[in-house]
Scaffold this motif. Structure first.
Motif, PDB file in Angstrom:
ATOM      1  N   MET A  45       0.029  -3.605   5.792  1.00 59.83           N
ATOM      2  CA  MET A  45      -1.210  -2.559   5.200  1.00 59.83           C
ATOM      3  C   MET A  45      -1.688  -3.102   4.376  1.00 59.83           C
ATOM      4  O   MET A  45      -3.077  -2.956   3.296  1.00 59.83           O
ATOM      5  N   GLU A  46      -1.336  -3.778   2.557  1.00 58.94           N
ATOM      6  CA  GLU A  46      -1.664  -3.968   1.775  1.00 58.94           C
ATOM      7  C   GLU A  46      -2.264  -5.429   1.823  1.00 58.94           C
ATOM      8  O   GLU A  46      -2.938  -6.077   1.281  1.00 58.94           O
ATOM      9  N   GLY A  47      -1.522  -6.048   3.167  1.00 60.71           N
ATOM     10  CA  GLY A  47      -1.546  -7.698   2.866  1.00 60.71           C
ATOM     11  C   GLY A  47      -1.067  -7.977   2.032  1.00 60.71           C
ATOM     12  O   GLY A  47      -1.843  -9.346   1.645  1.00 60.71           O
ATOM     13  N   VAL A  68      -2.788   1.215   0.134  1.00 57.60           N
ATOM     14  CA  VAL A  68      -1.851   2.582   1.477  1.00 57.60           C
ATOM     15  C   VAL A  68      -1.635   3.245   0.367  1.00 57.60           C
ATOM     16  O   VAL A  68      -2.119   4.010  -0.849  1.00 57.60           O
ATOM     17  N   THR A  69      -2.011   4.753   0.716  1.00 55.17           N
ATOM     18  CA  THR A  69      -1.768   6.003   0.135  1.00 55.17           C
ATOM     19  C   THR A  69      -0.171   7.092   0.886  1.00 55.17           C
ATOM     20  O   THR A  69      -0.546   6.492   1.890  1.00 55.17           O
ATOM     21  N   LEU A  70       0.226   7.110  -0.379  1.00 56.21           N
ATOM     22  CA  LEU A  70       1.766   8.310  -0.259  1.00 56.21           C
ATOM     23  C   LEU A  70       1.095   9.998   0.087  1.00 56.21           C
ATOM     24  O   LEU A  70       0.483  10.028  -1.071  1.00 56.21           O
ATOM     25  N   LEU A  71       2.205  10.009   0.540  1.00 53.75           N
ATOM     26  CA  LEU A  71       2.135  11.365   0.741  1.00 53.75           C
ATOM     27  C   LEU A  71       3.350  12.182   0.245  1.00 53.75           C
ATOM     28  O   LEU A  71       4.340  12.246   0.840  1.00 53.75           O
ATOM     29  N   LEU A  72       2.981  13.096  -0.676  1.00 52.40           N
ATOM     30  CA  LEU A  72       4.258  13.728  -1.414  1.00 52.40           C
ATOM     31  C   LEU A  72       4.047  15.317  -1.346  1.00 52.40           C
ATOM     32  O   LEU A  72       2.581  15.289  -0.947  1.00 52.40           O
ATOM     33  N   PHE A  73       4.579  16.182  -0.983  1.00 50.42           N
ATOM     34  CA  PHE A  73       4.721  17.469  -0.498  1.00 50.42           C
ATOM     35  C   PHE A  73       5.101  18.654  -1.596  1.00 50.42           C
ATOM     36  O   PHE A  73       6.299  18.101  -1.653  1.00 50.42           O
ATOM     37  N   GLN A  74       4.467  19.424  -1.487  1.00 48.77           N
ATOM     38  CA  GLN A  74       5.128  20.432  -3.240  1.00 48.77           C
ATOM     39  C   GLN A  74       4.504  21.544  -2.228  1.00 48.77           C
ATOM     40  O   GLN A  74       3.297  22.224  -1.902  1.00 48.77           O
ATOM     41  N   ASP A  75       4.995  22.588  -3.352  1.00 53.10           N
ATOM     42  CA  ASP A  75       5.100  24.123  -2.896  1.00 53.10           C
ATOM     43  C   ASP A  75       3.451  24.685  -3.612  1.00 53.10           C
ATOM     44  O   ASP A  75       3.195  23.800  -4.822  1.00 53.10           O
TER      45      ASP A  75
END
Length: 103
Positions: A45-47, A68-75
Motif C-alpha cells: 500500500m505504501e509502495g 496506510v491507516t491503522l485502526l486501534l480500538f478503545q472504550d
C-alpha cells in the motif's frame, strides 16, 4: 566462533512490532500485533520495494508510512486505553495492542 546453519525451519512472526506517532505535543509509542501478511500489505500500500526496505533497514531507521491507516480500538470512556491482542500471555509483562489496516 562457531557457525550454525539452520534449514527446513518454520517462521513465526511473534516478534514485537512497534509504531510511533505524534498526537498534538505528545509522542506515542506502542507495540502492535501485525502478522506477516499485514506487514506485506502495508508495504504494498505504501509502495515500498524490497530494495527500499533493505536500504532503510541497513540505515537503522524506522519505516515511515503515510498512505496506510491503522485502526486501534478503545472504550469510549477510556482515551488511550487500547485493546490488547489475545496472542500474548499475561505473564509476558508486555502490552501488545490489536490493530487492523483500514481498507
Amino acid at each position: 566462533m562457531k557457525t550454525v546453519e539452520v534449514r527446513n525451519f518454520e517462521l513465526y512472526t511473534t516478534g514485537v512490532i512497534s509504531i510511533a506517532w505524534k498526537e498534538g505535543d505528545e509522542d506515542i509509542f506502542i507495540n502492535v500485533d501485525l502478522d506477516l501478511a499485514m506487514m506485506l500489505k502495508m508495504l504494498k500500500m505504501e509502495g515500498l520495494s524490497y530494495e527500499k526496505v533493505q536500504q532503510i533497514s541497513e540505515s537503522q531507521q524506522p519505516l515511515k508510512f503515510k498512505k496506510v491507516t491503522l485502526l486501534l480500538f478503545q472504550d469510549d470512556d477510556k482515551p488511550g486505553q487500547y485493546y490488547t491482542t489475545e496472542c500474548m500471555f499475561e505473564d509476558d509483562e508486555l502490552d501488545v495492542f490489536h490493530v487492523e489496516i483500514k481498507e
